[in-house]
Scaffold this motif. Sequence first.
Motif, PDB file in Angstrom:
ATOM      1  N   ARG A 293      14.206   0.498  41.118  1.00  0.00           N
ATOM      2  CA  ARG A 293      14.551   1.905  40.959  1.00  0.00           C
ATOM      3  C   ARG A 293      13.476   2.610  40.144  1.00  0.00           C
ATOM      4  O   ARG A 293      13.129   2.200  39.049  1.00  0.00           O
TER       5      ARG A 293
ATOM      6  N   GLN B 239      12.010   5.373  37.775  1.00  0.00           N
ATOM      7  CA  GLN B 239      12.604   6.171  36.711  1.00  0.00           C
ATOM      8  C   GLN B 239      12.630   7.642  37.088  1.00  0.00           C
ATOM      9  O   GLN B 239      11.639   8.206  37.532  1.00  0.00           O
ATOM     10  N   ALA B 240      13.770   8.276  36.918  1.00  0.00           N
ATOM     11  CA  ALA B 240      13.904   9.690  37.236  1.00  0.00           C
ATOM     12  C   ALA B 240      13.116  10.522  36.243  1.00  0.00           C
ATOM     13  O   ALA B 240      12.958  10.170  35.087  1.00  0.00           O
TER      14      ALA B 240
ATOM     15  N   GLN C 276      14.941  11.505  33.024  1.00  0.00           N
ATOM     16  CA  GLN C 276      15.540  10.437  32.219  1.00  0.00           C
ATOM     17  C   GLN C 276      15.260  10.651  30.735  1.00  0.00           C
ATOM     18  O   GLN C 276      14.112  10.619  30.299  1.00  0.00           O
TER      19      GLN C 276
ATOM     20  N   ARG D 282      16.526   4.515  26.010  1.00  0.00           N
ATOM     21  CA  ARG D 282      16.160   5.246  27.228  1.00  0.00           C
ATOM     22  C   ARG D 282      17.410   5.360  28.082  1.00  0.00           C
ATOM     23  O   ARG D 282      18.130   4.379  28.281  1.00  0.00           O
TER      24      ARG D 282
ATOM     25  N   MET E  61      20.082   5.401  30.961  1.00  0.00           N
ATOM     26  CA  MET E  61      20.214   4.600  32.179  1.00  0.00           C
ATOM     27  C   MET E  61      19.954   5.466  33.402  1.00  0.00           C
ATOM     28  O   MET E  61      20.194   6.688  33.378  1.00  0.00           O
ATOM     29  N   THR E  62      19.498   4.836  34.472  1.00  0.00           N
ATOM     30  CA  THR E  62      19.183   5.585  35.688  1.00  0.00           C
ATOM     31  C   THR E  62      20.416   6.236  36.288  1.00  0.00           C
ATOM     32  O   THR E  62      20.328   7.293  36.912  1.00  0.00           O
ATOM     33  N   GLY E  63      21.571   5.621  36.078  1.00  0.00           N
ATOM     34  CA  GLY E  63      22.806   6.173  36.625  1.00  0.00           C
ATOM     35  C   GLY E  63      23.329   7.370  35.858  1.00  0.00           C
ATOM     36  O   GLY E  63      24.220   8.084  36.332  1.00  0.00           O
TER      37      GLY E  63
ATOM     38  N   PRO F 115      21.000   9.830  33.747  1.00  0.00           N
ATOM     39  CA  PRO F 115      19.695  10.130  33.149  1.00  0.00           C
ATOM     40  C   PRO F 115      19.695  11.188  32.067  1.00  0.00           C
ATOM     41  O   PRO F 115      18.717  11.332  31.343  1.00  0.00           O
TER      42      PRO F 115
ATOM     43  N   LYS G 114      22.149  -3.665  35.425  1.00  0.00           N
ATOM     44  CA  LYS G 114      22.378  -3.594  36.870  1.00  0.00           C
ATOM     45  C   LYS G 114      23.866  -3.419  37.161  1.00  0.00           C
ATOM     46  O   LYS G 114      24.260  -2.678  38.069  1.00  0.00           O
TER      47      LYS G 114
ATOM     48  N   ASN H  90      24.639   0.259  36.605  1.00  0.00           N
ATOM     49  CA  ASN H  90      24.008   1.195  37.537  1.00  0.00           C
ATOM     50  C   ASN H  90      24.270   0.871  39.005  1.00  0.00           C
ATOM     51  O   ASN H  90      24.761   1.712  39.756  1.00  0.00           O
TER      52      ASN H  90
END
Length: 265
Positions: free
Chosen positions: A27, A29-30, A33, A138, A140-142, A144, A178, A181
Amino acid sequence: MKMFYKACPMACLALFVFVTCVFSGIRVQAATQYYYKIKVYHFKTKAQEDRLDAYFKNAYLPAMHKAGVKNVGVFKVITPDTLDKKIYVFAPYKTFEELETTDQKLINDKQYLEAGKDYLEATAPTATYTRIETIILRAMTGAPEPAVPNLKGPKAQRVYELRSYEGATEALHANKLKMFNVGDEMGIFKKLDFNAVFYGAVIAGSKMPNLMYMTTFNNQQENTDKWKLFMSDPQFSALSKDPQYKGNVSKNERVYLYPTEYSDY
């Protein structure tokens, strides 16, 4: 096409890396984020607590807002340790550069220096705390970006639950991320309206590898009721029994907090 490759080797490399990440399941990083800083102030006396409150309310939060950092949270422990009392300060940053440069902005802010004089110029015998812990995360991607919880109950009754999940190894820690997310453990919290402020992976702290998140409730009873719903949720039951996520948490810590009257959260 050959001319394009010769003229744009870096562009081709970037495209190759992107495609590789997509097909390998990595994934990216957005752009939005966030990074978070949690500072834990340890103190002992009521006088220290009062001086810290005055500093946060009259100097620190106004200066942070002026520097462009919105929604700074200041929280106290609901049932404090009488020998080691704590105040938690949470600040969200859009970029790591913002996290690094904001303190310098405060140092250059004359109003901040004047308003925070009692705290900033304290000597060893008159220090306002015994020590400070700093945790950098930081998002999480889920999730951001941070969120301001939708709470309607009296501020004095609200419960902010800060959890930390430690992993025995870096690989197990990554597996728990994981689970949040990709396995969508985070989605269960959202479905049940846990009103989370943030979900983040710790990148600097004293208990690594670990992740942390903060959920919020109108009162303690709502906290109890929501966790009962979570533990009995069919989606979580299936997720917790999934063998790929077995044993990915070695220690689970939680702290119950309440917001100060001047906190942005």
